[in-house]
Design a protein around this motif. Structure first.
Motif, PDB file in Angstrom:
ATOM      1  N   ASP A   1     -13.649  28.802 -62.323  1.00 55.99           N
ATOM      2  CA  ASP A   1     -12.564  27.981 -61.805  1.00 55.99           C
ATOM      3  C   ASP A   1     -12.818  26.504 -62.124  1.00 55.99           C
ATOM      4  O   ASP A   1     -11.893  25.731 -62.397  1.00 55.99           O
ATOM      5  CB  ASP A   1     -12.516  28.218 -60.292  1.00 55.99           C
ATOM      6  CG  ASP A   1     -11.360  27.541 -59.619  1.00 55.99           C
ATOM      7  OD1 ASP A   1     -10.296  27.515 -60.210  1.00 55.99           O
ATOM      8  OD2 ASP A   1     -11.552  27.034 -58.492  1.00 55.99           O
ATOM      9  N   GLU A   2     -14.089  26.119 -62.102  1.00 56.63           N
ATOM     10  CA  GLU A   2     -14.468  24.761 -62.468  1.00 56.63           C
ATOM     11  C   GLU A   2     -14.323  24.555 -63.969  1.00 56.63           C
ATOM     12  O   GLU A   2     -13.886  23.504 -64.431  1.00 56.63           O
ATOM     13  CB  GLU A   2     -15.943  24.508 -62.099  1.00 56.63           C
ATOM     14  CG  GLU A   2     -16.182  24.291 -60.639  1.00 56.63           C
ATOM     15  CD  GLU A   2     -15.590  22.971 -60.170  1.00 56.63           C
ATOM     16  OE1 GLU A   2     -14.615  23.046 -59.398  1.00 56.63           O
ATOM     17  OE2 GLU A   2     -16.077  21.906 -60.575  1.00 56.63           O
TER      18      GLU A   2
ATOM     19  N   ARG B   1     -17.577  20.172 -53.184  1.00 46.93           N
ATOM     20  CA  ARG B   1     -17.272  18.770 -53.507  1.00 46.93           C
ATOM     21  C   ARG B   1     -16.739  18.025 -52.276  1.00 46.93           C
ATOM     22  O   ARG B   1     -16.978  16.841 -52.101  1.00 46.93           O
ATOM     23  CB  ARG B   1     -16.258  18.711 -54.653  1.00 46.93           C
ATOM     24  CG  ARG B   1     -16.707  17.800 -55.764  1.00 46.93           C
ATOM     25  CD  ARG B   1     -15.732  17.616 -56.891  1.00 46.93           C
ATOM     26  NE  ARG B   1     -14.700  18.601 -57.028  1.00 46.93           N
ATOM     27  CZ  ARG B   1     -14.744  19.650 -57.861  1.00 46.93           C
ATOM     28  NH1 ARG B   1     -15.795  19.829 -58.614  1.00 46.93           N
ATOM     29  NH2 ARG B   1     -13.743  20.499 -57.939  1.00 46.93           N
TER      30      ARG B   1
ATOM     31  N   PHE C   1     -24.274  25.578 -55.669  1.00 48.12           N
ATOM     32  CA  PHE C   1     -23.552  24.301 -55.794  1.00 48.12           C
ATOM     33  C   PHE C   1     -23.952  23.341 -54.682  1.00 48.12           C
ATOM     34  O   PHE C   1     -24.049  22.130 -54.885  1.00 48.12           O
ATOM     35  CB  PHE C   1     -22.036  24.530 -55.782  1.00 48.12           C
ATOM     36  CG  PHE C   1     -21.524  25.227 -57.008  1.00 48.12           C
ATOM     37  CD1 PHE C   1     -21.626  24.626 -58.252  1.00 48.12           C
ATOM     38  CD2 PHE C   1     -20.927  26.473 -56.930  1.00 48.12           C
ATOM     39  CE1 PHE C   1     -21.151  25.261 -59.399  1.00 48.12           C
ATOM     40  CE2 PHE C   1     -20.451  27.115 -58.059  1.00 48.12           C
ATOM     41  CZ  PHE C   1     -20.566  26.512 -59.298  1.00 48.12           C
TER      42      PHE C   1
ATOM     43  N   LYS D   1     -18.021  27.664 -52.955  1.00 41.50           N
ATOM     44  CA  LYS D   1     -17.629  27.451 -54.356  1.00 41.50           C
ATOM     45  C   LYS D   1     -17.603  25.947 -54.659  1.00 41.50           C
ATOM     46  O   LYS D   1     -17.524  25.115 -53.744  1.00 41.50           O
ATOM     47  CB  LYS D   1     -16.294  28.115 -54.659  1.00 41.50           C
ATOM     48  CG  LYS D   1     -15.110  27.459 -54.015  1.00 41.50           C
ATOM     49  CD  LYS D   1     -13.826  28.117 -54.501  1.00 41.50           C
ATOM     50  CE  LYS D   1     -12.628  27.336 -54.027  1.00 41.50           C
ATOM     51  NZ  LYS D   1     -11.371  27.735 -54.630  1.00 41.50           N
ATOM     52  N   ALA D   2     -17.643  25.640 -55.932  1.00 44.32           N
ATOM     53  CA  ALA D   2     -17.840  24.248 -56.345  1.00 44.32           C
ATOM     54  C   ALA D   2     -16.789  23.309 -55.756  1.00 44.32           C
ATOM     55  O   ALA D   2     -17.114  22.226 -55.256  1.00 44.32           O
ATOM     56  CB  ALA D   2     -17.841  24.163 -57.862  1.00 44.32           C
ATOM     57  N   GLY D   3     -15.525  23.707 -55.816  1.00 45.32           N
ATOM     58  CA  GLY D   3     -14.465  22.837 -55.343  1.00 45.32           C
ATOM     59  C   GLY D   3     -14.607  22.509 -53.864  1.00 45.32           C
ATOM     60  O   GLY D   3     -14.377  21.372 -53.430  1.00 45.32           O
TER      61      GLY D   3
ATOM     62  N   GLY E   1     -17.184  30.915 -58.510  1.00 45.51           N
ATOM     63  CA  GLY E   1     -16.253  29.811 -58.720  1.00 45.51           C
ATOM     64  C   GLY E   1     -16.590  28.900 -59.880  1.00 45.51           C
ATOM     65  O   GLY E   1     -15.931  27.886 -60.082  1.00 45.51           O
ATOM     66  N   ALA E   2     -17.597  29.238 -60.652  1.00 39.86           N
ATOM     67  CA  ALA E   2     -17.934  28.403 -61.803  1.00 39.86           C
ATOM     68  C   ALA E   2     -16.838  28.481 -62.869  1.00 39.86           C
ATOM     69  O   ALA E   2     -16.571  27.487 -63.563  1.00 39.86           O
ATOM     70  CB  ALA E   2     -19.274  28.833 -62.394  1.00 39.86           C
TER      71      ALA E   2
ATOM     72  N   ALA F   1     -17.791  33.560 -49.993  1.00 36.66           N
ATOM     73  CA  ALA F   1     -17.819  32.921 -51.311  1.00 36.66           C
ATOM     74  C   ALA F   1     -17.016  31.629 -51.342  1.00 36.66           C
ATOM     75  O   ALA F   1     -17.458  30.623 -51.920  1.00 36.66           O
ATOM     76  CB  ALA F   1     -17.303  33.900 -52.367  1.00 36.66           C
TER      77      ALA F   1
END
Lengths: 66, 420
Positions: A20-21, B117, B373, B112-114, A17-18, B108
């Motif tokens: 996507d960021e 957060r 993350f 993930k980053a989102g 997902g990097a 995954a």
């Protein structure tokens, strides 16, 4: 300025997902895998390079055919 | 030890004793200078010789080529286990694509980053509570007070494990690390009757952890909740669900990796900041960008996972060495994280280090750390909340280190909060 296409290797992408960021307009992340947002989409080389660099798995590469 | 005095054959970076006082940076430097891909002797009569990979670029090369350097063949630890045992204990980290991809994509999206957060407000509340308790307590063990409870609380919430069971799961994961010390274990501990060769870490604690996971999995099959265990037991990939053994190994891996490595990184980070008060004061100097760079520097400095092994699937060249099919290839992440080819003044702890292309989450490729993350979030929030309170945790004595050649952990670290 010339533009390039990028490819996401489906066997190497593990949905980190990097990307996507980094550039949510260029890739779509769904079901644990990234794909290019629109087939055939062109990016400027700096944007493409940043997108490739963002992927720790090394799944995104500039499509050399372009 | 200097690179001009040492014979590579005499350098040991494999035994747990080599890590008794922290990462053996002198040994890494000496070996990397003369033999960066080094044929290392077996460290016990039960282990086998292997290639020790110490240079940043070689660790990256191996990590990004799973077709040549397999996680599925052989074993990801230094010692071999029989093929039948490999299958029984196999989890995401012991697989190559496409099997690895199938397992990894199941989880995954949660990491993930989102999505991570979204966890920040809860992580911040947890950190605030832990630090406020620490400040009130005077002298405390920073591991018990902060580094242990933070990551286990977060990963258990994500998994859907009741928080009251955290002490039991911490005990079990501690036992998994203990199994890498080389000391004997009681095979019947926790009521285990399974052959230890079939269990991750050859540890009865792995069986106990898997049993716990199985019970929770059965509960979530009947009564799904909004948590990762429910997702795993109901997930379908191409019409298949995880087998019971796959689920058990997955659960054990997530509980272990989701707390031990972050705990060790936070412990090492607090020690580093305690030993470098100037860097802590720099963090408190008002530049918010430093929280992100400090997080990366702590990850580099700590290198919580000491090494992972791959097995060569074909004859190949690595560095200037001829690696044969079947050879064990062990990646030493902190040796790579102190490689002067990549890091300017690598022995300097610099919270503003940029660039910082560390390999604390692995050398890239498909096995890049799933929880990267989340670990970054927990470390950054901890730094921000320390600075918000205007304090640093000053060591009051030496750390007690975990005896292991796999996890660079700290058992205890006496500290007292003092003004920045």
């Amino acid at each position: 300025m010339s533009t390039v296409r990028v490819t996401v290797d489906a066997d190497t992408c593990v949905g980190i997902g990097a990307c996507d960021e980094q550039d949510p307009d260029a890739v779509v992340l769904a079901d644990g895998a990234a794909t290019v947002a629109r087939p055939g989409m062109f990016l400027d080389p700096d944007r493409a390079e940043a997108l490739c660099r963002s992927c720790p798995a090394g799944a995104i590469t500039v499509d050399t055919a372009t | 030890m200097s690179s001009t005095q040492v014979s590579p054959a005499d350098v040991d970076v494999a035994s747990p004793d080599a890590y008794a006082d922290g990462h053996p940076l002198d040994r890494f430097d000496a070996l990397r200078a003369v033999s960066p891909v080094h044929w290392h002797a077996a460290w016990t009569p039960f282990a086998q010789p292997f290639w020790a990979v110490l240079r940043h670029r070689d660790v990256v090369t191996v990590s990004r080529d799973p077709a040549t350097y397999s996680s599925e063949q052989g074993h990801v630890a230094m010692w071999d286990v029989p093929e039948y045992a490999l299958d029984a204990r196999r989890s995401m980290i012991d697989t190559d694509p496409p099997r690895h991809t199938r397992l990894r994509r199941l989880v995954a999206s949660v990491f993930k980053a989102g999505r991570v957060r979204d966890y920040e407000p809860r992580v911040r509340r947890l950190v605030a509570n832990l630090l406020d308790d620490t400040l009130r307590a005077g002298e405390v063990d920073a591991v018990a007070a902060v580094a242990k409870p933070l990551p286990i609380t977060v990963i258990l919430e994500i998994l859907g494990v009741p928080q009251e069971d955290a002490p039991y799961l911490l005990e079990l994961t501690d036992q998994l690390v203990e199994a890498t010390s080389g000391d004997p274990v009681d095979p019947a501990a926790y009521g285990n009757t399974t052959d230890l060769r079939l269990l991750p870490f050859n540890s009865p604690a792995a069986w106990a952890l898997q049993e716990y996971g199985s019970r929770l999995g059965r509960l979530r099959r009947a009564h799904p909740a909004d948590d990762l265990v429910s997702s795993l037991v109901h997930a379908e990939i191409d019409g298949d669900r995880l087998t019971e053994q796959e689920f058990r190994n997955f659960f054990q891996l997530l509980v272990f990796a989701g707390n031990e490595t972050t705990r060790s990184t936070i412990s090492q980070g607090l020690l580093a900041l305690g030993e470098h008060p100037d860097q802590m004061r720099r963090l408190g100097g008002g530049d918010p960008a430093l929280f992100a760079t400090a997080t990366e520097e702590i990850l580099r400095w700590a290198s919580a996972v000491i090494c992972f092994r791959r097995t060569a699937t074909r004859d190949t060249i690595l560095g200037d060495r001829e690696v044969a099919a079947g050879d064990r290839v062990v990646l030493y992440y902190n040796a790579a994280n102190h490689d002067p080819e990549v890091f300017d003044r690598p022995r300097v702890f610099d919270v503003g280090r940029t660039p910082n292309d560390h390999l604390a989450f692995g050398g890239g490729g498909v096995h890049h750390c799933l929880g990267a993350f989340l670990a970054r979030l927990e470390i950054r929030v901890l730094l921000e909340e320390l600075v918000r309170r205007g304090v640093r945790l000053a060591p009051q004595g030496p750390p007690v280190r975990v005896r292991s050649n796999f996890v660079a952990g700290i058992e205890s670290l006496p500290v007292r909060a003092v003004s920045l």
